[in-house]
Design a protein around this motif. Structure first.
Motif, mmCIF file in Angstrom:
data_model
loop_
_atom_site.group_PDB
_atom_site.id
_atom_site.type_symbol
_atom_site.label_atom_id
_atom_site.label_comp_id
_atom_site.label_asym_id
_atom_site.label_seq_id
_atom_site.Cartn_x
_atom_site.Cartn_y
_atom_site.Cartn_z
ATOM 1 N N SER A 58 4.624 7.437 13.224
ATOM 2 C CA SER A 58 5.012 8.745 12.903
ATOM 3 C C SER A 58 4.775 8.748 11.414
ATOM 4 O O SER A 58 4.098 9.700 10.765
ATOM 5 N N GLN A 59 5.140 7.656 10.762
ATOM 6 C CA GLN A 59 5.179 7.676 9.401
ATOM 7 C C GLN A 59 3.713 7.485 8.847
ATOM 8 O O GLN A 59 3.160 8.239 8.071
ATOM 9 N N ALA A 60 3.005 6.773 9.715
ATOM 10 C CA ALA A 60 1.371 6.702 9.336
ATOM 11 C C ALA A 60 0.653 8.035 9.502
ATOM 12 O O ALA A 60 -0.104 8.078 8.756
ATOM 13 N N GLU A 61 0.902 8.631 10.542
ATOM 14 C CA GLU A 61 0.477 9.953 10.892
ATOM 15 C C GLU A 61 0.837 11.203 9.647
ATOM 16 O O GLU A 61 -0.047 11.744 9.376
ATOM 17 N N VAL A 63 7.553 18.971 13.346
ATOM 18 C CA VAL A 63 6.714 18.056 14.046
ATOM 19 C C VAL A 63 5.337 18.916 13.873
ATOM 20 O O VAL A 63 5.312 20.114 14.456
ATOM 21 N N SER A 64 4.613 18.258 13.204
ATOM 22 C CA SER A 64 3.155 18.966 12.933
ATOM 23 C C SER A 64 2.056 18.360 13.641
ATOM 24 O O SER A 64 0.862 18.493 13.108
ATOM 25 N N VAL A 113 6.315 8.448 20.513
ATOM 26 C CA VAL A 113 6.170 9.345 19.292
ATOM 27 C C VAL A 113 6.327 8.452 17.914
ATOM 28 O O VAL A 113 5.707 8.454 16.865
ATOM 29 N N ILE A 114 7.095 7.372 18.149
ATOM 30 C CA ILE A 114 7.226 6.615 16.995
ATOM 31 C C ILE A 114 6.301 5.239 17.186
ATOM 32 O O ILE A 114 6.665 4.240 16.393
ATOM 33 N N GLY A 115 5.541 5.303 18.318
ATOM 34 C CA GLY A 115 4.704 4.103 18.292
ATOM 35 C C GLY A 115 5.086 2.965 18.877
ATOM 36 O O GLY A 115 4.491 1.911 18.933
ATOM 37 N N ARG A 124 11.537 10.622 8.735
ATOM 38 C CA ARG A 124 12.511 11.804 9.108
ATOM 39 C C ARG A 124 12.491 11.784 10.604
ATOM 40 O O ARG A 124 13.550 11.869 11.227
ATOM 41 N N LEU A 125 11.223 12.040 10.983
ATOM 42 C CA LEU A 125 11.026 12.381 12.456
ATOM 43 C C LEU A 125 11.466 10.997 13.298
ATOM 44 O O LEU A 125 12.033 11.114 14.308
#
Ligand SMILES: Nc1nc2c(ncn2[C@@H]2O[C@H](COP(=O)(O)OP(=O)(O)OP(=O)(O)O)[C@@H](O)[C@H]2O)c(=O)[nH]1
Ligand SMILES: [Mg+2]
Length: 459
Positions: A128-131, A392-393, A438-440, A155-156
């Protein structure tokens, strides 16, 4: 695992004062050293220093470029590998030559997103950080970049991790209840507990999902179409909002023939603003195509700004168009307030009770602030709280969260129907896994490749 050293131009292609060629990998410093001539060799300088010198072509001994070279040794780097950034000052031609030299002397051309992919593979960031990094590069306003930045900071990730932990707690508690029954009726107590706690988790996921509409708007812009009959001031409104004279404005009805798209920031919300040809029946072949495009844009819009002339009564055509937008977000703008009123605003209100109506005089700049407030209010209740909420985007995240909600709903439903606890547990585990994606965690290699290939080159 030792990966090949990669290289690419990390700054936008085009003329700029500085352009950077970036290398990452075990041989990054060595490759740069082969090309570099300065006071000291790069392999002997301290990490995290910037060094003045020249890039030479080793074959011809010709000086190619005057450079500042940043040396950052693993692991305190973006990719957790050795990184060299060659800051070039010439135009795109010399930068390209520097890149070519790094490729000739041992580096491989980086794929789009490969630097960030390495950061992920080396465990520096989660998916999610990479995205978030990708969204950050693409974000269109400060607010949007704030959201992306938060995601980048994880954060997510921490929100999702908490949710996963809650699910584990539920599963653990259920096991405890079964193994060490505290109550006489263990089964009933357990399903009750299961239902209650699962509902809480479901609510949290729903909350996260709700913020997704806002997140998406911040990232991609709210697609907003200005619609109305000819000559009502649609193009004037676009020009006013973007503070520029991009659209042609004349008093001839049918001035705008084609759609015109501009990005504008309204109270921190990015709008993709589309000016259209005034809708009317016409024999003019060009205008006819324009009107067709207006109707198409209307269908795809997330927000419609319907402009009316204050000095003209409502026509059947207006009613027909307004009726067709019943399911959409519409703000009616009664423009040319400076002219004598012919439009019955009360009648308009009673025909369309829920619709937002704003009165403006664009040439006198009145009413437009009010319009901007209404737009913001429609989607963000006035104010953007991106700092406090975990938006969440990203479509992939939204899809996974929807699936997670459906899995946990199944769990709750089964528990309500007194289905055996171990069946309920299966759905809870599934929810936990979906959140993990979501977080991979547990994502396939293919998905990772696909995600990182969307990055721009050099990131
Ligand atoms: N009096 C008055 N005139 C206005 C106002 N806003 C726009 N106009 C004028 O109305 C005329 C039409 O404006 P446009 O912005 O070209 O209208 P449009 O809706 O884009 O027209 P089409 O492109 O033909 O569909 C121009 O002469 C504007 O200067 C206003 O608030 N008051
Ligand atoms: Mg126009």
């Amino acid at each position: 695992m030792q990966l090949e050293t990669i290289s690419s131009i990390s700054t936008p292609v085009g003329e700029g004062a500085i352009a950077i060629v970036r290398l990452s990998g075990v041989d990054a410093v060595e490759i740069a050293d082969r090309l570099y001539k300065g006071a000291k060799s790069l392999s002997s300088v301290d990490s995290h220093t910037i060094n003045y010198g020249h890039i030479m072509d080793p074959d011809t001994q010709e000086s190619v470029e005057e450079v500042m070279v940043a040396i950052m040794r693993a692991p305190r780097t973006y990719t957790r590998e050795d990184i060299v950034e060659i800051n070039c000052h010439g135009g795109i031609h010399t930068v390209n030559r520097v890149l070519q030299l790094t490729l000739k002397h041992g580096a491989r051309m980086a794929e789009p997103g490969e630097f960030t992919k390495r950061a992920f593979l080396n465990g520096r960031i989660d998916l999610s950080q990479a995205e978030g990094v990708m969204d950050f590069i693409r974000s269109k306003t400060t607010e949007a970049s704030k959201v992306a930045n938060q995601q980048m900071q994880g954060r997510l990730k921490s929100y999702v991790e908490d949710l996963r932990q809650s699910i584990l707690n539920i599963l653990a508690q259920v096991e405890v209840n079964i193994d060490y029954p505290e109550y006489d009726d263990v089964e009933e107590a357990t399903t009750e507990f299961l239902q209650e706690e699962s509902r809480k988790v479901k609510q949290e996921i729903e909350k996260l999902l709700k913020s997704s509409t806002q997140g998406r708007i911040l990232r991609e812009g709210l697609s907003t179409v200005i619609i109305g009959k000819p000559n009502v001031g649609k193009s004037s409104l676009l020009n006013y909002l973007i503070q520029d004279n991009k659209a042609i404005v004349t008093d001839v009805a049918g001035t705008t023939r084609d759609i015109l798209e501009e990005y504008v920031n309204v109270n921190g919300i990015p709008l993709k603003l589309i000016d259209t040809a005034g809708i009317r029946d016409t024999d003019d072949i060009v205008e006819k195509i324009g009107v067709e495009r207006s109707r198409q844009a209307l269908k795809e819009a997330e927000l419609i700004l319907y402009v009316l002339n204050n000095n003209e009564p409502l026509t059947n055509e207006d009613v027909e168009i307004l009726d067709s937008m019943a399911d959409q977000n519409v703000i009616s703008i009664v423009n040319k307030l400076d002219l004598e009123a012919e439009l019955d605003v009360e009648d308009l209100k009673s025909r369309y009770p829920g619709m937002s109506i704003v009165k403006t005089s664009i040439i006198n700049s009145t009413g437009v602030d009010e319009l901007e407030d209404r737009i913001a209010g429609l989607f963000f209740e006035g104010e953007i709280q991106s700092v406090d909420s975990t938006y969440v985007s990203n479509n992939r995240h939204i899809h996974l969260l929807e699936q997670a909600i459906s899995a946990i709903s199944d769990a709750i439903e089964s528990a309500e129907m007194d289905v055996p606890v171990d069946i309920v547990q299966i759905d809870l585990v599934k929810t936990w896994e979906l959140l993990g994606e979501v977080i991979g965690e547990d994502v396939s290699e293919q998905l990772i490749d696909q995600l990182f290939s969307q990055f721009c080159l050099g990131k």
